[in-house]
Design a protein around this motif. Structure first.
Motif, mmCIF file in Angstrom:
data_model
loop_
_atom_site.group_PDB
_atom_site.id
_atom_site.type_symbol
_atom_site.label_atom_id
_atom_site.label_comp_id
_atom_site.label_asym_id
_atom_site.label_seq_id
_atom_site.Cartn_x
_atom_site.Cartn_y
_atom_site.Cartn_z
ATOM 1 N N THR A 154 0.820 -1.209 0.000
ATOM 2 C CA THR A 154 0.000 0.000 0.000
ATOM 3 C C THR A 154 0.858 1.265 0.000
ATOM 4 O O THR A 154 0.591 2.207 -0.753
ATOM 5 C CB THR A 154 -0.937 0.007 1.221
ATOM 6 O OG1 THR A 154 -1.757 -1.159 1.177
ATOM 7 C CG2 THR A 154 -1.825 1.238 1.212
ATOM 8 N N HIS A 169 -6.741 3.979 6.318
ATOM 9 C CA HIS A 169 -5.659 3.051 5.959
ATOM 10 C C HIS A 169 -4.556 3.124 7.014
ATOM 11 O O HIS A 169 -4.049 2.098 7.487
ATOM 12 C CB HIS A 169 -5.052 3.410 4.600
ATOM 13 C CG HIS A 169 -6.032 3.415 3.482
ATOM 14 N ND1 HIS A 169 -5.942 4.304 2.428
ATOM 15 C CD2 HIS A 169 -7.126 2.657 3.238
ATOM 16 C CE1 HIS A 169 -6.927 4.082 1.593
ATOM 17 N NE2 HIS A 169 -7.656 3.092 2.059
ATOM 18 N N ALA A 297 -3.104 -4.880 -3.594
ATOM 19 C CA ALA A 297 -3.308 -4.281 -2.273
ATOM 20 C C ALA A 297 -4.728 -4.467 -1.767
ATOM 21 O O ALA A 297 -4.978 -4.363 -0.580
ATOM 22 C CB ALA A 297 -2.964 -2.786 -2.314
ATOM 23 N N SER A 351 -5.490 1.934 -1.711
ATOM 24 C CA SER A 351 -4.526 2.273 -2.753
ATOM 25 C C SER A 351 -5.106 2.250 -4.163
ATOM 26 O O SER A 351 -4.429 1.872 -5.098
ATOM 27 C CB SER A 351 -3.320 1.321 -2.693
ATOM 28 O OG SER A 351 -2.649 1.474 -1.494
#
Length: 373
Positions: A154, A169, A297, A351
């Motif tokens: 990521t 994230h 990802a 991502s």
């Protein structure tokens, strides 16, 4: 389709080898906001049909590593021997599969062959690191360290390819890092009461696991991104070629450093063959998921399932004594998975690239057309 949008679509689609409808959407966004500064968060829906492939990949991967750990711990099998047999068997099956699907190993531009070879070597080395960590650590610790590849992928995507990195994230990966620390307990290295032999084994396995996660992140984060339009089966095949060529040397070096006295029975040979076939199947399902998804990802957080399988294997099969911090670590990594899953369901993806190059080119074409008018 209007003439103006047709102009944008044909030029952008030809330039970036993407579909024209996508470029028409870009042009419409430009016309709607009438500005040259466009930021489009293209959260393409996660194809739910890929979910069955991802689950099959994780389950088979867990079975394969569990079986490998069993052979290494109870039958003194050289880890590189497992990888050699797995590489050769997988390579034969891959060649047959490529032939059936009409795919050739040369279906890669000549200018990118060197990158493919480098990627194959990196992929092989990441496998070696993973199996060394499996050999030296508990299966839970090895799987937890392997999970580090997820944030690596990521962050690589964010830094190099200008992907999206939201606060959620960041929060999820903080939980993942803390969870891995609770699970693996690197502080064990500094404990005076620890057995010296066990401590040295832990250090080697810990370093191997970290290197494996980093290389896996580089392999999946950079090289797969560069070759998004190449069939994922080709990566796998080239990596198995590298594994098959390098494993005999690695096997000899390991045998010289850690001599093994192994008695090969029919059941062991059948186990080695079974591991190879399951390994190929796990990669097959991973490749099927990537053909539809393309973004590693968004798949890797599901490897949280491996950590769960590792804890169950250590608890009920290898009879390891699990301390409370293990469950705290599992819960924290679980938080990361829940965040990733929520993002997939809400179409806010880990991502997801904004394709700013295509956007910029579409806007450029549209401006140029307006000037001509």
């Amino acid at each position: 389709m209007s003439g103006e949008n047709e102009y944008v679509a044909s030029h952008a689609a030809e330039k970036f080898d993407t579909d024209e409808d996508h470029c028409v959407t870009i042009a419409n966004y430009y016309k709607q906001f009438n500005t040259s500064e466009i930021y489009i968060d293209e959260s393409e829906p996660f194809d739910k049909s890929n979910l069955k492939y991802v689950i099959a990949f994780v389950l088979l991967l867990g079975i394969m590593h569990f079986w490998s750990k069993n052979l290494m711990q109870f039958h003194n099998i050289n880890p590189f021997e497992i990888l050699l047999i797995r590489g050769v068997v997988s390579l034969v099956i891959s060649f047959i599969s490529l032939k059936i699907n009409g795919i050739s190993l040369t279906d890669i531009p000549r200018s990118k062959i060197l990158l493919v070879i480098i990627g194959a070597l990196i992929g092989a080395l990441s496998l070696y690191g993973l199996y060394l960590s499996l050999y030296s650590l508990s299966i839970t610790d090895a799987f937890a360290l392997d999970f580090l590849a997820t944030p690596v992928i990521t962050f690589i995507d964010y830094i190099i390819f200008k992907g999206i990195l939201r606060f959620s994230h960041f929060l999820g990966y903080i939980c993942a890092f803390l969870g891995i620390i609770f699970l693996v307990r690197p502080s064990y290295i500094f404990e005076d009461t620890a057995d010296i032999y066990a401590k040295s084994n832990f250090i080697y396995g810990f370093i191997a696991g970290l290197v494996s996660a980093l290389l896996s992140g580089v392999f999946n984060g950079i090289l797969r991104r560069i070759f998004r339009k190449v069939n994922p089966m080709l990566y796998f095949t080239y990596r198995q070629i590298a594994v098959s060529l390098l494993s005999p040397l690695a096997m000899c070096v390991f045998q010289a450093v850690v001599p093994k006295d192994t008695v090969y029975t029919t059941s062991i040979w059948l186990s080695l063959g079974g591991i190879a076939i399951i390994g190929w199947l796990s990669n097959f399902f991973m490749n099927q998921a990537l053909i539809g998804e393309k973004l590693v990802a968004r798949i890797y957080p599901f490897k949280f399932g491996l950590v769960v399988l590792g804890i169950l294997a250590d608890l009920f099969y290898f009879k390891c004594e699990l301390i409370p911090s293990t469950y705290i670590g599992l819960a924290l990594i679980g938080v990361n998975f829940v965040i990733a899953w929520y993002q997939l369901l809400s179409l806010i993806h880990i991502s997801e690239p904004t394709r700013q190059a295509e956007i910029s080119y579409a806007v450029f074409c549209l401006k140029k057309k307006k000037k001509k008018k």
